[in-house]
Design a protein around this motif. Structure first.
Motif, PDB file in Angstrom:
ATOM      1  N   LEU A 438      32.986  28.696  34.321  1.00 17.28           N
ATOM      2  CA  LEU A 438      32.797  30.040  34.867  1.00 17.28           C
ATOM      3  C   LEU A 438      34.086  30.500  35.531  1.00 17.28           C
ATOM      4  O   LEU A 438      34.694  29.774  36.317  1.00 17.28           O
ATOM      5  CB  LEU A 438      31.646  30.038  35.877  1.00 17.28           C
ATOM      6  CG  LEU A 438      31.124  31.425  36.288  1.00 17.28           C
ATOM      7  CD1 LEU A 438      30.504  32.143  35.096  1.00 17.28           C
ATOM      8  CD2 LEU A 438      30.111  31.306  37.411  1.00 17.28           C
ATOM      9  N   LEU A 439      34.508  31.726  35.200  1.00 19.32           N
ATOM     10  CA  LEU A 439      35.723  32.303  35.759  1.00 19.32           C
ATOM     11  C   LEU A 439      35.419  33.621  36.447  1.00 19.32           C
ATOM     12  O   LEU A 439      34.459  34.316  36.093  1.00 19.32           O
ATOM     13  CB  LEU A 439      36.770  32.547  34.657  1.00 19.32           C
ATOM     14  CG  LEU A 439      37.258  31.326  33.873  1.00 19.32           C
ATOM     15  CD1 LEU A 439      38.145  31.774  32.726  1.00 19.32           C
ATOM     16  CD2 LEU A 439      38.006  30.367  34.785  1.00 19.32           C
ATOM     17  N   LYS A 440      36.257  33.953  37.396  1.00 15.47           N
ATOM     18  CA  LYS A 440      36.192  35.273  38.029  1.00 15.47           C
ATOM     19  C   LYS A 440      37.136  36.204  37.272  1.00 15.47           C
ATOM     20  O   LYS A 440      38.248  35.804  36.920  1.00 15.47           O
ATOM     21  CB  LYS A 440      36.612  35.166  39.495  1.00 15.47           C
ATOM     22  CG  LYS A 440      36.594  36.491  40.252  1.00 15.47           C
ATOM     23  CD  LYS A 440      37.095  36.297  41.676  1.00 15.47           C
ATOM     24  CE  LYS A 440      37.178  37.630  42.407  1.00 15.47           C
ATOM     25  NZ  LYS A 440      37.752  37.469  43.772  1.00 15.47           N
ATOM     26  N   PHE A 441      36.696  37.432  37.004  1.00 15.18           N
ATOM     27  CA  PHE A 441      37.520  38.383  36.256  1.00 15.18           C
ATOM     28  C   PHE A 441      37.687  39.672  37.050  1.00 15.18           C
ATOM     29  O   PHE A 441      36.705  40.275  37.486  1.00 15.18           O
ATOM     30  CB  PHE A 441      36.876  38.692  34.897  1.00 15.18           C
ATOM     31  CG  PHE A 441      37.655  39.684  34.082  1.00 15.18           C
ATOM     32  CD1 PHE A 441      38.929  39.381  33.637  1.00 15.18           C
ATOM     33  CD2 PHE A 441      37.121  40.925  33.772  1.00 15.18           C
ATOM     34  CE1 PHE A 441      39.660  40.299  32.877  1.00 15.18           C
ATOM     35  CE2 PHE A 441      37.824  41.848  33.018  1.00 15.18           C
ATOM     36  CZ  PHE A 441      39.101  41.525  32.570  1.00 15.18           C
ATOM     37  N   GLU A 442      38.947  40.059  37.246  1.00 14.48           N
ATOM     38  CA  GLU A 442      39.252  41.320  37.915  1.00 14.48           C
ATOM     39  C   GLU A 442      39.771  42.289  36.861  1.00 14.48           C
ATOM     40  O   GLU A 442      40.918  42.221  36.423  1.00 14.48           O
ATOM     41  CB  GLU A 442      40.285  41.101  39.014  1.00 14.48           C
ATOM     42  CG  GLU A 442      39.791  40.176  40.122  1.00 14.48           C
ATOM     43  CD  GLU A 442      40.802  40.032  41.249  1.00 14.48           C
ATOM     44  OE1 GLU A 442      40.917  40.983  42.052  1.00 14.48           O
ATOM     45  OE2 GLU A 442      41.478  38.997  41.298  1.00 14.48           O
ATOM     46  N   ASN A 443      38.879  43.194  36.459  1.00  9.60           N
ATOM     47  CA  ASN A 443      39.144  44.052  35.312  1.00  9.60           C
ATOM     48  C   ASN A 443      40.351  44.966  35.506  1.00  9.60           C
ATOM     49  O   ASN A 443      41.184  45.118  34.592  1.00  9.60           O
ATOM     50  CB  ASN A 443      37.896  44.898  35.009  1.00  9.60           C
ATOM     51  CG  ASN A 443      38.037  45.653  33.702  1.00  9.60           C
ATOM     52  OD1 ASN A 443      38.581  45.140  32.728  1.00  9.60           O
ATOM     53  ND2 ASN A 443      37.557  46.890  33.679  1.00  9.60           N
ATOM     54  N   LYS A 444      40.485  45.570  36.674  1.00  5.52           N
ATOM     55  CA  LYS A 444      41.574  46.542  36.855  1.00  5.52           C
ATOM     56  C   LYS A 444      42.951  45.884  36.867  1.00  5.52           C
ATOM     57  O   LYS A 444      43.961  46.544  36.641  1.00  5.52           O
ATOM     58  CB  LYS A 444      41.358  47.355  38.130  1.00  5.52           C
ATOM     59  CG  LYS A 444      41.351  46.570  39.426  1.00  5.52           C
ATOM     60  CD  LYS A 444      41.118  47.533  40.591  1.00  5.52           C
ATOM     61  CE  LYS A 444      41.065  46.796  41.918  1.00  5.52           C
ATOM     62  NZ  LYS A 444      40.847  47.742  43.044  1.00  5.52           N
ATOM     63  N   TYR A 445      42.976  44.556  37.112  1.00  2.00           N
ATOM     64  CA  TYR A 445      44.251  43.831  37.044  1.00  2.00           C
ATOM     65  C   TYR A 445      44.372  43.027  35.746  1.00  2.00           C
ATOM     66  O   TYR A 445      45.428  42.442  35.493  1.00  2.00           O
ATOM     67  CB  TYR A 445      44.387  42.844  38.218  1.00  2.00           C
ATOM     68  CG  TYR A 445      44.147  43.438  39.580  1.00  2.00           C
ATOM     69  CD1 TYR A 445      44.560  44.722  39.889  1.00  2.00           C
ATOM     70  CD2 TYR A 445      43.481  42.705  40.561  1.00  2.00           C
ATOM     71  CE1 TYR A 445      44.328  45.261  41.153  1.00  2.00           C
ATOM     72  CE2 TYR A 445      43.248  43.229  41.822  1.00  2.00           C
ATOM     73  CZ  TYR A 445      43.674  44.511  42.093  1.00  2.00           C
ATOM     74  OH  TYR A 445      43.443  45.043  43.356  1.00  2.00           O
ATOM     75  N   ALA A 446      43.290  42.994  34.958  1.00  2.00           N
ATOM     76  CA  ALA A 446      43.232  42.150  33.755  1.00  2.00           C
ATOM     77  C   ALA A 446      43.619  40.717  34.108  1.00  2.00           C
ATOM     78  O   ALA A 446      44.477  40.113  33.478  1.00  2.00           O
ATOM     79  CB  ALA A 446      44.137  42.709  32.664  1.00  2.00           C
ATOM     80  N   ARG A 447      42.934  40.184  35.132  1.00  2.00           N
ATOM     81  CA  ARG A 447      43.292  38.855  35.635  1.00  2.00           C
ATOM     82  C   ARG A 447      42.064  37.966  35.768  1.00  2.00           C
ATOM     83  O   ARG A 447      41.033  38.377  36.318  1.00  2.00           O
ATOM     84  CB  ARG A 447      43.987  38.971  36.990  1.00  2.00           C
ATOM     85  CG  ARG A 447      44.515  37.643  37.501  1.00  2.00           C
ATOM     86  CD  ARG A 447      45.399  37.788  38.714  1.00  2.00           C
ATOM     87  NE  ARG A 447      46.021  36.506  39.042  1.00  2.00           N
ATOM     88  CZ  ARG A 447      47.134  36.048  38.493  1.00  2.00           C
ATOM     89  NH1 ARG A 447      47.759  36.775  37.591  1.00  2.00           N
ATOM     90  NH2 ARG A 447      47.641  34.883  38.820  1.00  2.00           N
ATOM     91  N   PHE A 448      42.195  36.743  35.277  1.00  2.00           N
ATOM     92  CA  PHE A 448      41.155  35.725  35.422  1.00  2.00           C
ATOM     93  C   PHE A 448      41.578  34.740  36.502  1.00  2.00           C
ATOM     94  O   PHE A 448      42.760  34.419  36.636  1.00  2.00           O
ATOM     95  CB  PHE A 448      40.948  34.969  34.108  1.00  2.00           C
ATOM     96  CG  PHE A 448      40.297  35.782  33.034  1.00  2.00           C
ATOM     97  CD1 PHE A 448      38.918  35.762  32.871  1.00  2.00           C
ATOM     98  CD2 PHE A 448      41.060  36.566  32.175  1.00  2.00           C
ATOM     99  CE1 PHE A 448      38.313  36.511  31.867  1.00  2.00           C
ATOM    100  CE2 PHE A 448      40.468  37.312  31.171  1.00  2.00           C
ATOM    101  CZ  PHE A 448      39.089  37.287  31.027  1.00  2.00           C
ATOM    102  N   GLU A 449      40.592  34.264  37.263  1.00  2.00           N
ATOM    103  CA  GLU A 449      40.845  33.274  38.308  1.00  2.00           C
ATOM    104  C   GLU A 449      39.705  32.269  38.337  1.00  2.00           C
ATOM    105  O   GLU A 449      38.638  32.502  37.755  1.00  2.00           O
ATOM    106  CB  GLU A 449      40.982  33.956  39.679  1.00  2.00           C
ATOM    107  CG  GLU A 449      42.184  34.874  39.798  1.00  2.00           C
ATOM    108  CD  GLU A 449      42.256  35.547  41.157  1.00  2.00           C
ATOM    109  OE1 GLU A 449      41.215  35.564  41.875  1.00  2.00           O
ATOM    110  OE2 GLU A 449      43.329  36.059  41.507  1.00  2.00           O
TER     111      GLU A 449
END
Length: 464
Positions: A438-449
C-alpha cells in the motif's frame, strides 16, 4: 621456419593490395590441434565457424572437420582428405594430405589451444568490423538513403558483431561457491534488508530486497493511474540518494515535460502551477533550491519518438562510457517500442523479441531495467489487476523477473477516501515472494510515498 606455398601467396598479395587482419600461423595451429586433440576440436567448433579463417583453404578444412564431427566420424588425415574430395574441393587448393600433415607438425603444443582460438576469433572480428565500416561508407555515399535508416542498419550490423564477440563459458561450481561466500559475507556486514538498488519505498524494498543487477522489471497499469510518476519517483531516489546514473527513455513525453514532473514531485509543488503559472515567492525559492540539487544528479532523458532495443543498447553504451556509474534504465513504455528485426509475424512475437533483447541489455550492462507497460481493457473494471491482464502477457510472464501492477481504486470508485491511496501488486518475482504493497499518492504532485503506519489495516478493512 620455411613458409608454405599458401603463406607465400598471401605475402605476395600483401605487396599488391591490402590484406585484412589475419594470423595464418594461429589458424594452422587451430586446425592442426583439431586433428590431434578432441578437446581442441570441440572448442573450436563451438567458438569459430568457417568464416573465422582468412585463407580459403583453411575454411574448407574447417568445414570438412565440422562435417565429420557432426557425423560422429574420427577427424584424422584420412577422413579429412576423403571429406574434402566429397565436398568437391580441388586437392591442390584444399592442400591435401601433405598439407594436413604440415598442419599437425605446426602445432608446438595443444596446451595453448585456447590462445590460438582467441587469436583466430579476434582477427575474424576485426575483419567483420572492417567489412561493416566499408558498408557504412557505401551506404553514406548513396544520397537517396535516409540517415536514420543508415543509423538503424549500422546499429544492427554492429550488434551482430558484438554477439559474435560474446563466448559463454561454463562456470565451475567451486568458483560459484566462492562468490556465494562473498555474497553472504556482504549480507552480514551490510545488516540491511536492501541488497540491491534502493527503490525509495520501504515495503517494496522488504519484499524484493531492492532491484537487482540484470533484472527485467515490468511496471504496468491502466492509463493515468500513475506508472510514469512511480517510475520517476524511483529514478529520483536512485539518482539523488543512491548517487547512481539513471537513463530514462520516454516515447510519450518530451524531455521538458518529464523534467517538470520530476521537479514538481521533488519539491512538492502543484504541477499545474508549473505549467500555467501562479507560483508564489516561496514556491520560487523552493524551486531554486530543488533545481540546484537536481542539477547535481545524473538523470539522462531520451525522448525519441521511436525506439528499438538496438538503439537502447547503443545509447546506453555511450552513456556508460560517459558515466560508468549507470545504475538504472527506465523505458516508458513497452507497447510503443519496435523490434530491431525487419519483419515479425505478429505483435506478440515482436514483443517477445523486444523483451528478450531488453533482458540481454540488463545482463550485459549489469543494471536493472524498468519497463512500463499497459494493461488490457478488461482490467478497467473495479477489481484489482492480474498478471493475465498484461498485454501480450505470455511473453511478459516468461521474460520478466519482476512484475509490478499499479492499482488505484479511486479511478473507478471516485470515492474521496480512496483518492490518496494506491496499491502496488507484486504479482511475479522470480527470486522472492509476491504480495501487495500500500502506497500513499499525492495526485497534485504526482508523487508516491510509503503509507503511514496502521494505514493499511484501515484501508483493507474498508475494502471488505
Amino acid at each position: 621456419m620455411k613458409k608454405s606455398q599458401y603463406e607465400s601467396k598471401l605475402s605476395e598479395k600483401n605487396i599488391e593490395q591490402y590484406v585484412p587482419p589475419n594470423n595464418v600461423l594461429a589458424e594452422k595451429c587451430v586446425l592442426g590441434g583439431m586433428i590431434t586433440d578432441e578437446i581442441v576440436l570441440v572448442t573450436a567448433i563451438d567458438t569459430l565457424n568457417s568464416n573465422s579463417f582468412c585463407l580459403p583453404e583453411h575454411r574448407q578444412i574447417f568445414l570438412a572437420a565440422e562435417n565429420l564431427y557432426s557425423k560422429m566420424a574420427p577427424v584424422d588425415i584420412v577422413n579429412l582428405t576423403e571429406e574434402l574430395l566429397k565436398m568437391g574441393c580441388c586437392m591442390e587448393q584444399a592442400c591435401g594430405a601433405v598439407y594436413l600433415k604440415e598442419l599437425i607438425d605446426s602445432v608446438p603444443t595443444t596446451a595453448n589451444y585456447e590462445y590460438y582460438i582467441k587469436i583466430v576469433h579476434d582477427k575474424w572480428l576485426m575483419r567483420e568490423l572492417i567489412s561493416t565500416a566499408n558498408q557504412i561508407i557505401n551506404n553514406c555515399k548513396e544520397s537517396n538513403r535516409e540517415v536514420y535508416k543508415i543509423l538503424g542498419s549500422t546499429y544492427h550490423e554492429l550488434f551482430k558483431i558484438e554477439k559474435l564477440s560474446v563466448c559463454d563459458e561454463f562456470k565451475k561450481l567451486k568458483s560459484m561457491m566462492n562468490q556465494i561466500a562473498g555474497h553472504i559475507k556482504k549480507l552480514i556486514d551490510n545488516n540491511k534488508s536492501v541488497i540491491g538498488l534502493d527503490t525509495g519505498f520501504r515495503e517494496l524494498n522488504e519484499l524484493t530486497t531492492g532491484f537487482h543487477d540484470g533484472e527485467l522489471i515490468i511496471l504496468a497499469s491502466q492509463p493515468a493511474v500513475g506508472k510514469t510518476a512511480l517510475a520517476l519517483n524511483i529514478a529520483e531516489n536512485v539518482a539523488i540518494n543512491e548517487n547512481k546514473a539513471v537513463a530514462i527513455f520516454s516515447l510519450e513525453l518530451t524531455a521538458l515535460e518529464l523534467s517538470m514532473r520530476i521537479l514538481s514531485s521533488y519539491v512538492r509543488i502543484d504541477a499545474q502551477k508549473l505549467r500555467r503559472g501562479g507560483l508564489t515567492q516561496q514556491d520560487l525559492s523552493l524551486l531554486l533550491q530543488a533545481s540546484a540539487a537536481l542539477k547535481e544528479s545524473s538523470i539522462y532523458i531520451d525522448s525519441s519518438a521511436t525506439l528499438t532495443p538496438l538503439e537502447v543498447r547503443a545509447r546506453c553504451r555511450w552513456l556508460k562510457a560517459e558515466n560508468p556509474n549507470l545504475g538504472l534504465i527506465i523505458i516508458d513504455y513497452l507497447q510503443l517500442m519496435h523490434s530491431s528485426a525487419s519483419e515479425t509475424e505478429n505483435s506478440e512475437q515482436e514483443l517477445s523479441q523486444i523483451l528478450r533483447s531488453l533482458k540481454s541489455i540488463a545482463l550485459n550492462f549489469n543494471v536493472p531495467i524498468i519497463v512500463l507497460s499497459q494493461l488490457n481493457r478488461e482490467s478497467e473494471n473495479d477489481s484489482r489487476p492480474k498478471l493475465s491482464q498484461l498485454r501480450e502477457s505470455g511473453a511478459i510472464e516468461q521474460d520478466a523477473d519482476l512484475v509490478l501492477l499499479l492499482y488505484r481504486k479511486y479511478m473507478t470508485s471516485h470515492d474521496p477516501k480512496d483518492e490518496n491511496t494506491a496499491e502496488l501488486i507484486v504479482t511475479k518475482q522470480r527470486n522472492g515472494p509476491i504480495g501487495n504493497i500500500l502506497l500513499k499518492f499525492e495526485n497534485k504532485y504526482a508523487r508516491f510515498e510509503d503509507s503511514p503506519e496502521g494505514f493499511a489495516e484501515m484501508y483493507y478493512r474498508d475494502d471488505e
